[in-house]
Motif scaffolding. Structure first.
Motif, PDB file in Angstrom:
ATOM      1  N   ARG A 214      33.065 -24.373  29.199  1.00  0.00           N
ATOM      2  CA  ARG A 214      34.461 -23.937  29.337  1.00  0.00           C
ATOM      3  C   ARG A 214      34.527 -22.714  30.242  1.00  0.00           C
ATOM      4  NH1 ARG A 214      37.909 -22.809  24.049  1.00  0.00           N
ATOM      5  NH2 ARG A 214      37.688 -25.053  23.946  1.00  0.00           N
ATOM      6  N   GLU A 215      33.626 -21.761  30.010  1.00  0.00           N
ATOM      7  CA  GLU A 215      33.608 -20.557  30.844  1.00  0.00           C
ATOM      8  C   GLU A 215      33.416 -20.907  32.312  1.00  0.00           C
ATOM      9  OE1 GLU A 215      30.585 -17.842  29.566  1.00  0.00           O
ATOM     10  OE2 GLU A 215      31.554 -17.465  27.634  1.00  0.00           O
ATOM     11  N   LYS A 216      32.443 -21.765  32.598  1.00  0.00           N
ATOM     12  CA  LYS A 216      32.153 -22.132  33.994  1.00  0.00           C
ATOM     13  C   LYS A 216      33.347 -22.789  34.659  1.00  0.00           C
ATOM     14  CE  LYS A 216      27.185 -22.640  33.354  1.00  0.00           C
ATOM     15  NZ  LYS A 216      26.071 -23.584  33.270  1.00  0.00           N
ATOM     16  N   ILE A 217      34.030 -23.656  33.936  1.00  0.00           N
ATOM     17  CA  ILE A 217      35.211 -24.330  34.498  1.00  0.00           C
ATOM     18  C   ILE A 217      36.296 -23.307  34.800  1.00  0.00           C
ATOM     19  CG2 ILE A 217      37.106 -25.913  33.965  1.00  0.00           C
ATOM     20  CD1 ILE A 217      34.996 -27.585  32.374  1.00  0.00           C
ATOM     21  N   VAL A 218      36.569 -22.425  33.856  1.00  0.00           N
ATOM     22  CA  VAL A 218      37.630 -21.439  34.046  1.00  0.00           C
ATOM     23  C   VAL A 218      37.279 -20.475  35.177  1.00  0.00           C
ATOM     24  CG1 VAL A 218      38.866 -19.511  32.970  1.00  0.00           C
ATOM     25  CG2 VAL A 218      38.502 -21.633  31.699  1.00  0.00           C
TER      26      VAL A 218
ATOM     27  N   LYS B 239      46.063 -16.421  32.871  1.00  0.00           N
ATOM     28  CA  LYS B 239      45.918 -17.819  32.465  1.00  0.00           C
ATOM     29  C   LYS B 239      44.458 -18.146  32.169  1.00  0.00           C
ATOM     30  CE  LYS B 239      47.321 -21.981  31.631  1.00  0.00           C
ATOM     31  NZ  LYS B 239      48.133 -22.275  30.451  1.00  0.00           N
ATOM     32  N   ALA B 240      43.541 -17.577  32.937  1.00  0.00           N
ATOM     33  CA  ALA B 240      42.112 -17.795  32.697  1.00  0.00           C
ATOM     34  C   ALA B 240      41.735 -17.275  31.314  1.00  0.00           C
ATOM     35  CB  ALA B 240      41.280 -17.112  33.782  1.00  0.00           C
ATOM     36  N   ARG B 241      42.203 -16.086  30.980  1.00  0.00           N
ATOM     37  CA  ARG B 241      41.919 -15.508  29.662  1.00  0.00           C
ATOM     38  C   ARG B 241      42.514 -16.376  28.560  1.00  0.00           C
ATOM     39  NH1 ARG B 241      43.797 -12.434  25.794  1.00  0.00           N
ATOM     40  NH2 ARG B 241      45.823 -11.959  26.675  1.00  0.00           N
ATOM     41  N   GLU B 242      43.702 -16.858  28.797  1.00  0.00           N
ATOM     42  CA  GLU B 242      44.372 -17.739  27.833  1.00  0.00           C
ATOM     43  C   GLU B 242      43.572 -19.034  27.622  1.00  0.00           C
ATOM     44  OE1 GLU B 242      48.321 -20.408  28.140  1.00  0.00           O
ATOM     45  OE2 GLU B 242      48.638 -18.281  28.600  1.00  0.00           O
ATOM     46  N   LEU B 243      43.069 -19.608  28.714  1.00  0.00           N
ATOM     47  CA  LEU B 243      42.287 -20.842  28.616  1.00  0.00           C
ATOM     48  C   LEU B 243      40.986 -20.643  27.848  1.00  0.00           C
ATOM     49  CD1 LEU B 243      42.745 -22.302  32.206  1.00  0.00           C
ATOM     50  CD2 LEU B 243      43.586 -23.305  30.073  1.00  0.00           C
TER      51      LEU B 243
ATOM     52  N   LEU C 111      41.304 -27.898  24.238  1.00  0.00           N
ATOM     53  CA  LEU C 111      41.845 -27.982  22.879  1.00  0.00           C
ATOM     54  C   LEU C 111      41.225 -29.136  22.094  1.00  0.00           C
ATOM     55  CD1 LEU C 111      45.589 -27.230  23.663  1.00  0.00           C
ATOM     56  CD2 LEU C 111      43.997 -25.746  22.448  1.00  0.00           C
ATOM     57  N   ASP C 112      40.858 -30.202  22.796  1.00  0.00           N
ATOM     58  CA  ASP C 112      40.216 -31.356  22.159  1.00  0.00           C
ATOM     59  C   ASP C 112      38.706 -31.174  22.019  1.00  0.00           C
ATOM     60  OD1 ASP C 112      42.616 -32.703  21.877  1.00  0.00           O
ATOM     61  OD2 ASP C 112      42.394 -33.833  23.732  1.00  0.00           O
ATOM     62  N   HIS C 113      38.209 -30.014  22.420  1.00  0.00           N
ATOM     63  CA  HIS C 113      36.785 -29.662  22.333  1.00  0.00           C
ATOM     64  C   HIS C 113      35.893 -30.592  23.160  1.00  0.00           C
ATOM     65  CE1 HIS C 113      37.644 -26.641  19.328  1.00  0.00           C
ATOM     66  NE2 HIS C 113      38.435 -27.522  18.751  1.00  0.00           N
ATOM     67  N   ILE C 114      36.436 -31.110  24.250  1.00  0.00           N
ATOM     68  CA  ILE C 114      35.608 -31.887  25.170  1.00  0.00           C
ATOM     69  C   ILE C 114      34.656 -30.939  25.894  1.00  0.00           C
ATOM     70  CG2 ILE C 114      35.650 -33.311  27.265  1.00  0.00           C
ATOM     71  CD1 ILE C 114      38.311 -34.491  26.173  1.00  0.00           C
ATOM     72  N   PHE C 115      35.160 -29.751  26.183  1.00  0.00           N
ATOM     73  CA  PHE C 115      34.333 -28.704  26.785  1.00  0.00           C
ATOM     74  C   PHE C 115      34.435 -27.466  25.920  1.00  0.00           C
ATOM     75  CE2 PHE C 115      35.550 -31.384  30.359  1.00  0.00           C
ATOM     76  CZ  PHE C 115      34.303 -31.703  30.849  1.00  0.00           C
ATOM     77  N   THR C 116      33.302 -26.879  25.604  1.00  0.00           N
ATOM     78  CA  THR C 116      33.274 -25.683  24.774  1.00  0.00           C
ATOM     79  C   THR C 116      32.276 -24.692  25.367  1.00  0.00           C
ATOM     80  OG1 THR C 116      31.553 -26.635  23.370  1.00  0.00           O
ATOM     81  CG2 THR C 116      33.831 -26.947  22.643  1.00  0.00           C
TER      82      THR C 116
END
Length: 96
Positions: free
Chosen positions: A56-60, A73-77, A47-52
Motif C-alpha cells: 500500500r505504501e509503495k502504491i501511494v 490524499k496520500a495520507r488519507e489513503l 479498503l478490501d485489503h487487496i493491498f496492505t
C-alpha cells in the motif's frame, strides 16, 4: 468415514491454494497496470485489503510521485496520522 473426511479436506485445501494463486496473479496484474485505475478504485482495493502494509505504501508513494494525489490524499489513503505519514515519506526519501 475418516478417509472420506480427509479426502474432502484435501479437496478443500487444494481449492484454497488455487484461490490464493489466483489472488496473487490478480494482485500482480493490478500492480502492473496501476495507472489504469482511478484513485477511488485504488482506495476500494485498500479498503478490501487487496493491498496492505508496504505494498500500500509503495502504491501511494508512486501516486504521489506521479502527481496523481496530493499529500493530504496520500495520507488519507494510508490511514495514518501526520506523524506516521512523515515517517513513511522519510522512509522513501521524499521531502515533507
Amino acid at each position: 468415514m475418516a478417509h472420506e473426511f480427509f479426502e474432502k479436506l484435501k479437496e478443500f485445501v487444494k481449492y484454497v491454494e488455487d484461490l490464493q494463486l489466483q489472488f496473487r496473479h490478480a494482485r500482480y496484474h493490478i500492480l502492473e497496470n496501476i495507472d489504469n485505475f482511478s484513485i477511488d478504485e485504488i482506495e476500494c482495493m485498500f479498503l478490501d485489503h487487496i493491498f496492505t502494509g508496504e505494498d500500500r505504501e509503495k502504491i501511494v508513494i508512486e501516486l504521489l510521485k506521479l502527481g496523481r494525489v496530493n499529500k493530504e490524499k496520500a495520507r488519507e489513503l494510508l490511514f495514518t496520522t501526520e506523524e506516521e505519514f512523515e515517517k513513511i515519506l522519510a522512509k522513501y526519501q521524499l521531502k515533507t
